[in-house]
Design an enzyme around this catalytic site. Structure first.
Site, PDB file in Angstrom:
ATOM      1  CB  VAL A  16      -1.047  -0.058   1.152  1.00 49.27           C
ATOM      2  CG1 VAL A  16      -1.636   1.338   1.389  1.00 49.27           C
ATOM      3  CG2 VAL A  16      -1.957  -0.967   0.959  1.00 49.27           C
ATOM      4  CE1 TYR A  69       8.321   6.545  12.872  1.00 49.78           C
ATOM      5  CE2 TYR A  69      10.097   4.990  13.788  1.00 49.78           C
ATOM      6  CZ  TYR A  69       8.863   5.220  13.227  1.00 49.78           C
ATOM      7  OH  TYR A  69       8.094   4.072  12.784  1.00 49.78           O
ATOM      8  CD  GLN A  86      -7.484 -11.499  10.953  1.00 44.32           C
ATOM      9  OE1 GLN A  86      -7.942 -10.887   9.886  1.00 44.32           O
ATOM     10  NE2 GLN A  86      -8.446 -11.532  11.993  1.00 44.32           N
ATOM     11  NE  ARG A  92     -12.764  -6.452  11.675  1.00 44.16           N
ATOM     12  CZ  ARG A  92     -13.214  -5.180  12.582  1.00 44.16           C
ATOM     13  NH1 ARG A  92     -13.857  -5.400  13.523  1.00 44.16           N
ATOM     14  NH2 ARG A  92     -13.224  -4.177  11.979  1.00 44.16           N
ATOM     15  CB  THR A 123      -2.773   0.963   9.246  1.00 45.55           C
ATOM     16  OG1 THR A 123      -1.573   1.367   8.667  1.00 45.55           O
ATOM     17  CG2 THR A 123      -2.692  -0.534   9.662  1.00 45.55           C
ATOM     18  CG  ASN A 124      -7.905  -1.617   6.201  1.00 49.89           C
ATOM     19  OD1 ASN A 124      -8.689  -0.547   6.610  1.00 49.89           O
ATOM     20  ND2 ASN A 124      -7.990  -2.520   5.260  1.00 49.89           N
ATOM     21  CB  VAL A 126      -8.690   2.891   7.632  1.00 46.83           C
ATOM     22  CG1 VAL A 126     -10.197   3.075   7.246  1.00 46.83           C
ATOM     23  CG2 VAL A 126      -7.834   4.198   7.483  1.00 46.83           C
ATOM     24  CG  ASP A 127     -13.518   4.048   9.763  1.00 42.34           C
ATOM     25  OD1 ASP A 127     -13.579   5.154   9.315  1.00 42.34           O
ATOM     26  OD2 ASP A 127     -13.767   2.976   9.351  1.00 42.34           O
ATOM     27  CG  HIS A 179     -12.370   1.195   4.773  1.00 42.26           C
ATOM     28  ND1 HIS A 179     -12.704   1.042   3.173  1.00 42.26           N
ATOM     29  CD2 HIS A 179     -11.212   0.159   4.948  1.00 42.26           C
ATOM     30  CE1 HIS A 179     -11.958   0.276   2.697  1.00 42.26           C
ATOM     31  NE2 HIS A 179     -10.894  -0.195   3.462  1.00 42.26           N
ATOM     32  CB  THR A 234      -6.789  -3.928  -2.482  1.00 46.16           C
ATOM     33  OG1 THR A 234      -6.907  -3.188  -1.398  1.00 46.16           O
ATOM     34  CG2 THR A 234      -7.929  -5.085  -1.943  1.00 46.16           C
TER      35      THR A 234
END
Ligand code: NAD
Length: 317
Positions: A16, A69, A86, A92, A123-124, A126-127, A179, A234
């Site tokens: 990504v 950083y 995962q 999850r 990153t998921n 994401v919210d 999302h 994806t």
């Protein structure tokens, strides 16, 4: 914020992150300095070399290097696409907890560097990861943004454009909410140019119908699953979505994009980060656009918000 130079730091140089970097280089002119950081330093170095070797073919020049950083200090935007996958048998929430630890190892040194720009999280989930970034950084909410449903909205417009045989740019439609599985399309708000799609569907002189709309909504919701089944992950679409948001920020565009933003009373909600149309400019979220939802759509929004609240409440921050 620094204004004479457009500097972006990317943390997480996986598929990504690098699809985003590749989009930046190819689109040209969005920023002039890109720093790559990854826990796997060798990977970040290799990616910097590979991109630099393509610069001779790019539209505009950019300074690209693998950094540390401390390089975040004078950056305008820190994009986070770092994450762990995962594991078998992992829930999850377990994954969420591990990604939170990854974020702790990222946000703390970024803030310590003196960074004073905008966080953009991909990153998921994401919210939730955007809210984690907000909590850990203590930055103002307008400067912490997630990619939210920006990609889902692009998918929706593409499919609606194809259905109505109209350029997707002339379709005004949004996917809002989490999302994820509870996201939805408020069809009462979908417009073809300035004509309401509800009106078009009611017109008996054409063959367009509501069932096809629901099928399009389902295709949007399940497209990530289909892509993952076919090619394991994806990344191009989301990479381009990140580049679009970065362009809106650095260009002070005031463009409307469906990002994950903190609600402060809009949609009768507070504190949650969720995908909603926002006006995006140089200082991040300038305004959250509150759509006039129908009662049914309000209920869907409420359910989606609840999914996010439940996940966040289960986290040990
Ligand atoms: P990837 O495994 O290819 O890349 C992840 C990168 O993060 C790796 O290079 C890894 O070394 C790095 N990393 C892990 N821990 C780190 C740490 N502590 N510090 C710095 N770097 C660290 O994964 P990917 O396919 O690039 O996906 C990245 C994230 O983007 C995932 O969470 C994925 O679910 C998410 N994603 C989001 C969307 C969206 O619409 N928001 C779409 C697709 C994927």
């Amino acid at each position: 914020m620094n204004t004479d130079k457009r500097k972006v730091v990317l943390i997480g140089t996986g598929m990504v992150g690098m699809s985003f970097a590749y989009a930046l280089v190819n689109q040209g002119g969005i920023c002039n300095e890109l720093v790559l950081i990854d826990v796997n330093k060798e990977r970040a170095n290799g990616e910097a070399m590979d991109l630099n070797h393509g610069l001779a073919f790019a539209k505009s020049n950019m300074r690209i290097y693998a950094g540390e950083y401390k390089d975040c200090k004078d950056a305008d935007i820190v994009v986070i696409a770092a994450g762990v996958a995962q594991k078998e048998g992992e829930t999850r929430l377990d994954l969420l907890q591990r990604n939170t630890e990854v974020f702790r190892s990222i946000i703390n040194p970024v803030v310590k560097s003196g960074f004073d720009g905008i966080f953009l999280v991909a990153t998921n989930p994401v919210d939730i990861m955007t809210r984690v970034t907000y909590e850990l950084s203590r930055f103002g909410a307008s400067r912490v943004i997630g990619t939210g449903t920006s990609l889902d909205t692009a998918r929706l417009r593409y499919l609606l454009g194809d259905y109505f045989t109209v350029d997707p740019k002339n379709i005004h439609a949004y996917v809002i909410g989490e999302h994820g599985d509870s996201e939805f399309v408020p069809f009462s708000q979908v417009m073809l140019a300035t004509k309401s799609v509800t009106e078009i569907l009611e017109d008996e002189r054409n063959d367009y119908n509501i069932d096809d709309m629901q099928s399009i909504e389902e295709q949007v919701r399940t497209s990530a699953y289909k892509i993952i089944k076919a090619k394991r992950a994806t990344y191009y679409g989301i990479g381009m979505a990140i580049a679009r948001i970065v362009k809106a920020i650095l260009g002070d565009e005031n463009s409307v994009l469906t990002v994950s933003a903190k609600l402060c009373g809009e949609y009768d909600s507070k504190n949650v980060f969720i995908g909603v149309p926002c006006i995006i400019g140089r200082n991040g979220v300038k305004e959250i656009v509150e759509l006039s939802l129908t009662d049914e759509e309000k209920e869907k929004f409420c359910k989606s918000r609840q999914v996010l609240e439940d996940s966040f409440d289960g986290l040990n921050l």
